[in-house]
Motif scaffolding. Structure first.
Motif, PDB file in Angstrom:
ATOM      1  N   GLU A   1       0.841  -1.187   0.000  1.00 35.72           N
ATOM      2  CA  GLU A   1       0.000   0.000   0.000  1.00 35.72           C
ATOM      3  C   GLU A   1       0.881   1.243   0.000  1.00 35.72           C
ATOM      4  N   ILE A   2       0.564   2.187  -0.886  1.00 37.09           N
ATOM      5  CA  ILE A   2       1.384   3.387  -1.039  1.00 37.09           C
ATOM      6  C   ILE A   2       0.480   4.615  -1.137  1.00 37.09           C
ATOM      7  N   ASP A   3       1.083   5.781  -0.965  1.00 36.25           N
ATOM      8  CA  ASP A   3       0.339   7.032  -1.091  1.00 36.25           C
ATOM      9  C   ASP A   3       0.069   7.342  -2.551  1.00 36.25           C
ATOM     10  N   GLU A   4      -0.996   8.084  -2.789  1.00 40.79           N
ATOM     11  CA  GLU A   4      -1.357   8.440  -4.167  1.00 40.79           C
ATOM     12  C   GLU A   4      -0.242   9.237  -4.838  1.00 40.79           C
ATOM     13  N   ALA A   5       0.460  10.077  -4.072  1.00 44.76           N
ATOM     14  CA  ALA A   5       1.530  10.894  -4.663  1.00 44.76           C
ATOM     15  C   ALA A   5       2.637  10.030  -5.248  1.00 44.76           C
ATOM     16  N   VAL A   6       2.924   8.896  -4.615  1.00 43.99           N
ATOM     17  CA  VAL A   6       3.976   8.008  -5.111  1.00 43.99           C
ATOM     18  C   VAL A   6       3.551   7.337  -6.403  1.00 43.99           C
ATOM     19  N   VAL A   7       2.248   7.078  -6.541  1.00 40.10           N
ATOM     20  CA  VAL A   7       1.739   6.388  -7.730  1.00 40.10           C
ATOM     21  C   VAL A   7       2.118   7.127  -9.004  1.00 40.10           C
ATOM     22  N   GLN A   8       2.172   8.452  -8.934  1.00 37.00           N
ATOM     23  CA  GLN A   8       2.430   9.240 -10.131  1.00 37.00           C
ATOM     24  C   GLN A   8       3.799   8.966 -10.741  1.00 37.00           C
ATOM     25  N   ASN A   9       4.719   8.410  -9.937  1.00 38.64           N
ATOM     26  CA  ASN A   9       6.076   8.160 -10.422  1.00 38.64           C
ATOM     27  C   ASN A   9       6.310   6.732 -10.894  1.00 38.64           C
ATOM     28  N   ILE A  10       5.247   5.924 -10.913  1.00 37.22           N
ATOM     29  CA  ILE A  10       5.376   4.521 -11.292  1.00 37.22           C
ATOM     30  C   ILE A  10       4.370   4.232 -12.398  1.00 37.22           C
ATOM     31  N   ARG A  11       4.720   3.334 -13.282  1.00 36.15           N
ATOM     32  CA  ARG A  11       3.816   2.997 -14.375  1.00 36.15           C
ATOM     33  C   ARG A  11       2.470   2.533 -13.838  1.00 36.15           C
ATOM     34  N   ARG A  12       1.389   3.030 -14.426  1.00 37.86           N
ATOM     35  CA  ARG A  12       0.051   2.680 -13.975  1.00 37.86           C
ATOM     36  C   ARG A  12      -0.356   1.315 -14.513  1.00 37.86           C
ATOM     37  N   CYS A  13      -1.258   0.654 -13.780  1.00 40.05           N
ATOM     38  CA  CYS A  13      -1.733  -0.676 -14.162  1.00 40.05           C
ATOM     39  C   CYS A  13      -2.910  -0.521 -15.118  1.00 40.05           C
ATOM     40  N   ARG A  14      -2.615  -0.241 -16.372  1.00 42.59           N
ATOM     41  CA  ARG A  14      -3.669  -0.011 -17.356  1.00 42.59           C
ATOM     42  C   ARG A  14      -3.976  -1.305 -18.099  1.00 42.59           C
ATOM     43  N   PRO A  15      -5.254  -1.620 -18.308  1.00 50.03           N
ATOM     44  CA  PRO A  15      -5.608  -2.875 -18.992  1.00 50.03           C
ATOM     45  C   PRO A  15      -4.982  -3.001 -20.367  1.00 50.03           C
ATOM     46  N   GLU A  16      -4.759  -1.872 -21.051  1.00 48.15           N
ATOM     47  CA  GLU A  16      -4.243  -1.951 -22.411  1.00 48.15           C
ATOM     48  C   GLU A  16      -2.747  -2.241 -22.469  1.00 48.15           C
ATOM     49  N   GLU A  17      -2.080  -2.329 -21.335  1.00 52.38           N
ATOM     50  CA  GLU A  17      -0.637  -2.555 -21.349  1.00 52.38           C
ATOM     51  C   GLU A  17      -0.341  -4.038 -21.550  1.00 52.38           C
ATOM     52  N   GLU A  18      -0.422  -4.460 -22.777  1.00 53.26           N
ATOM     53  CA  GLU A  18      -0.146  -5.861 -23.106  1.00 53.26           C
ATOM     54  C   GLU A  18       1.288  -6.236 -22.758  1.00 53.26           C
ATOM     55  N   GLU A  19       2.186  -5.277 -22.831  1.00 45.99           N
ATOM     56  CA  GLU A  19       3.589  -5.561 -22.557  1.00 45.99           C
ATOM     57  C   GLU A  19       3.764  -6.090 -21.136  1.00 45.99           C
ATOM     58  N   GLU A  20       3.050  -5.480 -20.188  1.00 45.35           N
ATOM     59  CA  GLU A  20       3.166  -5.924 -18.804  1.00 45.35           C
ATOM     60  C   GLU A  20       2.650  -7.349 -18.644  1.00 45.35           C
ATOM     61  N   GLU A  21       1.508  -7.623 -19.249  1.00 42.02           N
ATOM     62  CA  GLU A  21       0.933  -8.960 -19.152  1.00 42.02           C
ATOM     63  C   GLU A  21       1.874  -9.991 -19.752  1.00 42.02           C
ATOM     64  N   GLU A  22       2.492  -9.648 -20.886  1.00 41.33           N
ATOM     65  CA  GLU A  22       3.408 -10.572 -21.535  1.00 41.33           C
ATOM     66  C   GLU A  22       4.644 -10.815 -20.672  1.00 41.33           C
ATOM     67  N   GLU A  23       5.115  -9.764 -19.997  1.00 45.16           N
ATOM     68  CA  GLU A  23       6.303  -9.919 -19.151  1.00 45.16           C
ATOM     69  C   GLU A  23       6.045 -10.918 -18.030  1.00 45.16           C
ATOM     70  N   VAL A  24       4.906 -10.762 -17.341  1.00 46.53           N
ATOM     71  CA  VAL A  24       4.570 -11.685 -16.261  1.00 46.53           C
ATOM     72  C   VAL A  24       4.363 -13.093 -16.813  1.00 46.53           C
ATOM     73  N   GLN A  25       3.704 -13.187 -17.976  1.00 51.95           N
ATOM     74  CA  GLN A  25       3.449 -14.499 -18.556  1.00 51.95           C
ATOM     75  C   GLN A  25       4.751 -15.199 -18.929  1.00 51.95           C
ATOM     76  N   LYS A  26       5.737 -14.436 -19.381  1.00 53.66           N
ATOM     77  CA  LYS A  26       7.033 -15.034 -19.692  1.00 53.66           C
ATOM     78  C   LYS A  26       7.648 -15.669 -18.455  1.00 53.66           C
ATOM     79  N   VAL A  27       7.470 -15.021 -17.326  1.00 56.56           N
ATOM     80  CA  VAL A  27       7.972 -15.585 -16.085  1.00 56.56           C
ATOM     81  C   VAL A  27       7.246 -16.875 -15.756  1.00 56.56           C
ATOM     82  N   LEU A  28       5.919 -16.854 -15.919  1.00 48.63           N
ATOM     83  CA  LEU A  28       5.122 -18.020 -15.575  1.00 48.63           C
ATOM     84  C   LEU A  28       5.420 -19.218 -16.471  1.00 48.63           C
ATOM     85  N   ASN A  29       5.657 -18.957 -17.767  1.00 50.08           N
ATOM     86  CA  ASN A  29       5.878 -20.088 -18.663  1.00 50.08           C
ATOM     87  C   ASN A  29       7.353 -20.462 -18.805  1.00 50.08           C
ATOM     88  N   GLY A  30       8.212 -19.721 -18.104  1.00 52.02           N
ATOM     89  CA  GLY A  30       9.602 -20.125 -18.058  1.00 52.02           C
ATOM     90  C   GLY A  30      10.508 -19.479 -19.087  1.00 52.02           C
TER      91      GLY A  30
END
Length: 499
Positions: free
Chosen positions: A250-279
């Motif tokens: 859990e973090i403050d809202e002000a800190v969120v502005q400096n980190i990439r947001r969890c947007r549904p359209e960010e396929e790159e993020e999903e692919e990165e995690v999936q690469k970890v899961l599938n090895g």
């Protein structure tokens, strides 16, 4: 589903109609109901229940169909009810931070509405495509040693019994029915409306460490459990460097502005995690120079322009994982409003098959290690092209809900996941092998099933359930009182409870 019956007057005619086909989301459960009814009001639900009872049919409710077990599947001579058109907000109490919604509302819709009020649910699972009724009837959960299931946010609900009566249940009104109905397995009646207790909106940073040696990771779990209130870990037992730790801070809202947001359209993020899961991430990193990987990870961290104070906090938080293995890579994947960081509004394109057992938390790590050792001892039976994952999450005790897997005990939740394809579920032979092993270990430690996921039913099941659910008899008596003719039962529930 090819046939849609939106009017109660056609139920009788539907009995003789050609059966439509219904499948759950991953295609492993198939049913052929005589009708699909889609009410738009509580009055219509009452009429449908009365018509089904009069015609001696059975009736099951379905939301997103995001269950692996047949708990919501209608029998061949039964009708299926979808509440997709019964999905509105009923009332909002701003002073109490409570919202009442109809049972067909999807969780992702509820999340968005709560966000508009500056509120949130305390807990969510990995996806939010389910209906609020379906998710809570099976005690859907996320992870957090001090957080319960989504069902625990329910402070009141209304049920339509088999005789068409609308009954309200809460801790003050019909408290025993409330204790049975918060996780009612769809066996007590139609969940018409639910009142949720919200909390103030909060923000989470989702972080992970990948490329972890499985045995080494398991030795660090006790420290991780104490370090992170919201934590889970995943391993692929047939890949030694496959451990992954995911934590939500859990973090403050002000800190969120400096980190990439969890947007549904960010396929790159999903692919990165999936690469970890599938090895595949592990394979690539093992071939690279460890120092270069460490430098790249540090550069990515600094590039986010976090404050020096925040970077110091991050190093301290993850110190429990630091050691001489430089090849390990830390990533802060995103930060956002809690529901966006914890949960996805999409079910995902690739399907999989899952079993999930809830162990007393003090026994859960021993059970996890035993499961991994048993898998390793039988590794010659594994098909190398099938991806198998084992995950641990944590959920706090539920002091109220009779049939919650967390009833009166905090749990460590072990999931067996056999990945499938876009076209169908996980490899059946592989799943049957490892699920039988996990269930045998579960019975040894007194584990409870996830009602919406795969588990093996036998004539011994009811006796076993009576051992691990102290309020089973009370639940079954309330079920009998609410539905003496059994119109809300199906073959699956009858076999499980010997009804």
């Amino acid at each position: 589903m090819r046939l849609l019956f939106t009017s109660v007057s056609v139920i009788a005619a539907a009995v003789s109609a050609a059966a439509a086909e219904w499948k759950n989301w991953e295609g492993g459960v198939v049913a052929h109901p005589v009708a699909l009814v889609t009410p738009t009001s509580e009055d219509e639900i009452v009429q449908i229940v009365n018509a089904v009872s009069t015609q001696n049919l059975t009736l099951k409710l379905v939301g997103a169909g995001h269950s692996w077990s047949p708990i919501a599947a209608p029998d061949g001579g039964g009708a299926l009810m979808s509440l997709d058109s019964y999905n509105s907000v009923v009332s909002v109490d701003r002073e109490k931070m409570q919202i009442t919604v109809q049972g067909g509302m999807r969780l992702y819709e509820l999340n968005e509405i709560l966000d508009e009020f500056g509120w949130a649910l305390p807990q969510l699972g990995a996806v939010s495509v389910q209906s609020v009724a379906g998710a809570t009837q099976t005690a859907t959960h996320g992870t957090g040693r001090e957080l319960g299931t989504i069902s625990e946010a329910i402070v009141s609900l209304s049920l339509i019994a088999a005789n068409g009566t609308v009954i309200t249940a809460s801790p003050e009104v019909n408290p025993e029915l409330f204790a049975a109905a918060r996780v009612g397995l769809g066996a007590l009646g139609v969940v018409s409306t639910l009142t949720f207790q919200a909390v103030p909106k909060y923000y989470l940073e989702r972080s992970l460490v990948v490329n972890y040696d499985v045995e080494e990771l398991l030795e660090k779990v006790p420290a991780l459990y104490e370090q992170f209130p919201r934590m889970q870990f995943v391993v692929q037992p047939f890949r030694q460097l496959s451990g992954m730790v995911i934590a939500y801070t859990e973090i403050d809202e002000a800190v969120v502005q400096n980190i990439r947001r969890c947007r549904p359209e960010e396929e790159e993020e999903e692919e990165e995690v999936q690469k970890v899961l599938n090895g595949t991430a592990g394979e690539a990193e093992e071939e690279d120079d460890p120092m270069e990987l460490a430098a790249e990870a540090l550069a990515q961290e600094l590039a986010r322009n976090l404050t020096l104070e925040r970077r110091a906090e991050r190093r301290k938080e993850w110190a429990v994982l630091s050691d001489t293995r430089i090849s390990r890579v830390y990533r802060s994947t995103c930060a956002d409003a809690s529901f966006k960081a914890m949960s996805s509004a999409r079910a995902g394109s690739s399907k999989f098959t899952e079993m999930e057992l809830f162990f007393p938390v003090e026994k859960s790590l021993d059970a996890f290690k035993e499961f991994i050792q048993r898998i390793w001892s039988l590794s010659d039976l594994h098909r190398n092209y099938v991806r198998v994952q084992v995950m641990m999450r944590y959920v706090s005790a539920d002091p109220v809900s009779y049939m919650s897997p967390e009833y009166e005990r905090t749990t460590g939740v072990i999931s067996l996941i056999v990945s499938g394809t876009r076209a169908g579920p996980g490899d059946l032979r592989e799943f049957q092998l490892w699920s039988a092993v996990l269930q045998s270990i579960g019975e040894k430690y007194g584990a409870r099933f996830h009602w919406g996921k795969k588990y093996i039913i036998s004539p011994y099941t009811k006796f076993y359930l009576s051992l691990v659910y102290p309020k089973l008899d009370e639940f079954l008596q309330i079920r009998e009182d609410m539905d003496p003719k059994g119109i809300f039962l199906n073959q699956h529930l009858k076999e499980m409870f010997l009804l």
